[in-house]
Design a protein around this motif. Structure first.
Motif, PDB file in Angstrom:
ATOM      1  N   ALA A   1       4.616 121.991  34.810  1.00  0.00           N
ATOM      2  CA  ALA A   1       4.305 123.397  35.057  1.00  0.00           C
ATOM      3  C   ALA A   1       3.069 123.782  34.272  1.00  0.00           C
ATOM      4  O   ALA A   1       2.988 123.486  33.097  1.00  0.00           O
ATOM      5  CB  ALA A   1       5.470 124.285  34.683  1.00  0.00           C
ATOM      6  N   PRO A   2       2.115 124.383  34.876  1.00  0.00           N
ATOM      7  CA  PRO A   2       2.117 124.646  36.312  1.00  0.00           C
ATOM      8  C   PRO A   2       1.660 123.425  37.104  1.00  0.00           C
ATOM      9  O   PRO A   2       0.954 122.572  36.591  1.00  0.00           O
ATOM     10  CB  PRO A   2       1.095 125.773  36.462  1.00  0.00           C
ATOM     11  N   VAL A   3       2.081 123.389  38.359  1.00  0.00           N
ATOM     12  CA  VAL A   3       1.549 122.406  39.297  1.00  0.00           C
ATOM     13  C   VAL A   3       0.208 122.954  39.771  1.00  0.00           C
ATOM     14  O   VAL A   3       0.087 124.152  40.058  1.00  0.00           O
ATOM     15  CB  VAL A   3       2.507 122.209  40.487  1.00  0.00           C
ATOM     16  N   VAL A   4      -0.803 122.103  39.848  1.00  0.00           N
ATOM     17  CA  VAL A   4      -2.127 122.533  40.286  1.00  0.00           C
ATOM     18  C   VAL A   4      -2.452 121.831  41.597  1.00  0.00           C
ATOM     19  O   VAL A   4      -2.454 120.601  41.664  1.00  0.00           O
ATOM     20  CB  VAL A   4      -3.210 122.208  39.227  1.00  0.00           C
ATOM     21  N   VAL A   5      -2.702 122.624  42.643  1.00  0.00           N
ATOM     22  CA  VAL A   5      -3.135 122.109  43.932  1.00  0.00           C
ATOM     23  C   VAL A   5      -4.640 122.297  43.991  1.00  0.00           C
ATOM     24  O   VAL A   5      -5.136 123.426  43.859  1.00  0.00           O
ATOM     25  CB  VAL A   5      -2.456 122.859  45.098  1.00  0.00           C
ATOM     26  N   SER A   6      -5.382 121.199  44.139  1.00  0.00           N
ATOM     27  CA  SER A   6      -6.839 121.266  44.196  1.00  0.00           C
ATOM     28  C   SER A   6      -7.306 121.182  45.642  1.00  0.00           C
ATOM     29  O   SER A   6      -6.825 120.340  46.410  1.00  0.00           O
ATOM     30  CB  SER A   6      -7.459 120.129  43.390  1.00  0.00           C
ATOM     31  N   LEU A   7      -8.254 122.047  45.988  1.00  0.00           N
ATOM     32  CA  LEU A   7      -8.805 122.088  47.337  1.00  0.00           C
ATOM     33  C   LEU A   7     -10.324 122.009  47.272  1.00  0.00           C
ATOM     34  O   LEU A   7     -10.935 122.673  46.438  1.00  0.00           O
ATOM     35  CB  LEU A   7      -8.402 123.395  48.038  1.00  0.00           C
ATOM     36  N   PRO A   8     -10.948 121.211  48.157  1.00  0.00           N
ATOM     37  CA  PRO A   8     -12.410 121.157  48.172  1.00  0.00           C
ATOM     38  C   PRO A   8     -12.984 122.420  48.821  1.00  0.00           C
ATOM     39  O   PRO A   8     -12.417 122.948  49.785  1.00  0.00           O
ATOM     40  CB  PRO A   8     -12.706 119.920  49.018  1.00  0.00           C
ATOM     41  N   ILE A   9     -14.095 122.896  48.267  1.00  0.00           N
ATOM     42  CA  ILE A   9     -14.749 124.102  48.793  1.00  0.00           C
ATOM     43  C   ILE A   9     -16.248 123.880  48.911  1.00  0.00           C
ATOM     44  O   ILE A   9     -16.814 123.012  48.248  1.00  0.00           O
ATOM     45  CB  ILE A   9     -14.478 125.334  47.902  1.00  0.00           C
TER      46      ILE A   9
ATOM     47  N   VAL B   1      -3.914 127.185  42.075  1.00  0.00           N
ATOM     48  CA  VAL B   1      -4.816 126.581  43.050  1.00  0.00           C
ATOM     49  C   VAL B   1      -6.155 126.424  42.356  1.00  0.00           C
ATOM     50  O   VAL B   1      -6.688 127.386  41.793  1.00  0.00           O
ATOM     51  CB  VAL B   1      -4.961 127.463  44.312  1.00  0.00           C
ATOM     52  N   MET B   2      -6.682 125.197  42.345  1.00  0.00           N
ATOM     53  CA  MET B   2      -8.002 124.941  41.780  1.00  0.00           C
ATOM     54  C   MET B   2      -8.951 124.640  42.936  1.00  0.00           C
ATOM     55  O   MET B   2      -8.653 123.806  43.788  1.00  0.00           O
ATOM     56  CB  MET B   2      -7.998 123.771  40.801  1.00  0.00           C
ATOM     57  N   LEU B   3     -10.070 125.351  42.961  1.00  0.00           N
ATOM     58  CA  LEU B   3     -11.058 125.197  44.021  1.00  0.00           C
ATOM     59  C   LEU B   3     -12.244 124.416  43.459  1.00  0.00           C
ATOM     60  O   LEU B   3     -12.895 124.857  42.518  1.00  0.00           O
ATOM     61  CB  LEU B   3     -11.475 126.573  44.531  1.00  0.00           C
ATOM     62  N   VAL B   4     -12.484 123.251  44.043  1.00  0.00           N
ATOM     63  CA  VAL B   4     -13.467 122.311  43.503  1.00  0.00           C
ATOM     64  C   VAL B   4     -14.581 122.101  44.523  1.00  0.00           C
ATOM     65  O   VAL B   4     -14.298 121.751  45.672  1.00  0.00           O
ATOM     66  CB  VAL B   4     -12.784 120.950  43.188  1.00  0.00           C
ATOM     67  N   PRO B   5     -15.853 122.310  44.112  1.00  0.00           N
ATOM     68  CA  PRO B   5     -16.943 122.016  45.041  1.00  0.00           C
ATOM     69  C   PRO B   5     -16.815 120.591  45.590  1.00  0.00           C
ATOM     70  O   PRO B   5     -16.387 119.676  44.881  1.00  0.00           O
ATOM     71  CB  PRO B   5     -18.192 122.187  44.193  1.00  0.00           C
ATOM     72  N   THR B   6     -17.188 120.421  46.836  1.00  0.00           N
ATOM     73  CA  THR B   6     -16.994 119.157  47.540  1.00  0.00           C
ATOM     74  C   THR B   6     -17.505 117.955  46.740  1.00  0.00           C
ATOM     75  O   THR B   6     -16.829 116.937  46.663  1.00  0.00           O
ATOM     76  CB  THR B   6     -17.672 119.209  48.922  1.00  0.00           C
ATOM     77  N   GLY B   7     -18.688 118.068  46.133  1.00  0.00           N
ATOM     78  CA  GLY B   7     -19.236 116.956  45.352  1.00  0.00           C
ATOM     79  C   GLY B   7     -18.326 116.578  44.204  1.00  0.00           C
ATOM     80  O   GLY B   7     -18.028 115.398  43.989  1.00  0.00           O
ATOM     81  N   GLY B   8     -17.843 117.552  43.460  1.00  0.00           N
ATOM     82  CA  GLY B   8     -16.939 117.292  42.352  1.00  0.00           C
ATOM     83  C   GLY B   8     -15.594 116.783  42.826  1.00  0.00           C
ATOM     84  O   GLY B   8     -14.962 115.965  42.168  1.00  0.00           O
ATOM     85  N   PHE B   9     -15.169 117.234  43.990  1.00  0.00           N
ATOM     86  CA  PHE B   9     -13.908 116.769  44.552  1.00  0.00           C
ATOM     87  C   PHE B   9     -14.011 115.267  44.836  1.00  0.00           C
ATOM     88  O   PHE B   9     -13.066 114.524  44.619  1.00  0.00           O
ATOM     89  CB  PHE B   9     -13.594 117.547  45.838  1.00  0.00           C
ATOM     90  N   GLY B  10     -15.166 114.824  45.280  1.00  0.00           N
ATOM     91  CA  GLY B  10     -15.391 113.407  45.549  1.00  0.00           C
ATOM     92  C   GLY B  10     -15.236 112.549  44.302  1.00  0.00           C
ATOM     93  O   GLY B  10     -14.801 111.397  44.384  1.00  0.00           O
TER      94      GLY B  10
END
Length: 134
Positions: free
Chosen positions: A4-12, A53-62
């Motif tokens: 806790a907490p669970v973090v869901v990361s999404l590419p943005i 919810v963590m929003l990660v720029p596409t490059g960083g998500f990679g």
């Protein structure tokens, strides 16, 4: 074991646009101090006490996923759900998201499992709003 907490990361694609959508469209609170661009870094929102919810720029998500491919826009690997106490509350949340730029992909209506509708955020991530039957 307790996570806790669970973090869901999404590419943005666009940090400021995503920040405004999740803050204004969903009414979520950002976690952390603003960076030079005025957007918190890392860009996280508290959905509830146990989920962020963590929003990660596409490059960083990679960097995180390596050679694994992200689903292209319009193809979803998951649907995130938000509860609503009543159908009216579900309607308000979906309309608030629509006003902030969401694409409503399923208009809210009564279904066997509850009153529900779904929208896509500015990056195409799907969110379902559900008011369970009484």
């Amino acid at each position: 074991m307790w996570y806790a907490p669970v973090v869901v990361s999404l590419p943005i694609a666009d940090r400021p646009a995503s920040y405004r959508f999740y803050r204004d469209g969903l009414g979520l609170d950002a976690v952390g101090e603003p960076a030079e661009d005025g957007v918190p870094e890392p860009l996280q929102f508290a959905v509830n006490d146990g989920l962020r919810v963590m929003l990660v720029p596409t490059g960083g998500f990679g960097w995180v996923i390596g050679t694994h491919e992200v689903a292209p826009r319009g193809q979803s690997e998951c649907v995130l759900s938000l509860p609503a106490a009543t159908p009216e509350e579900a309607n308000r949340l979906i309309e608030r998201a629509r006003a902030a730029g969401a694409e409503v992909v399923v208009e809210p209506e009564q279904r066997p499992w509850g009153y529900t509708g779904a929208f896509a955020d500015p990056d195409g991530h799907l969110w379902m709003v559900v008011a369970e039957p009484a």
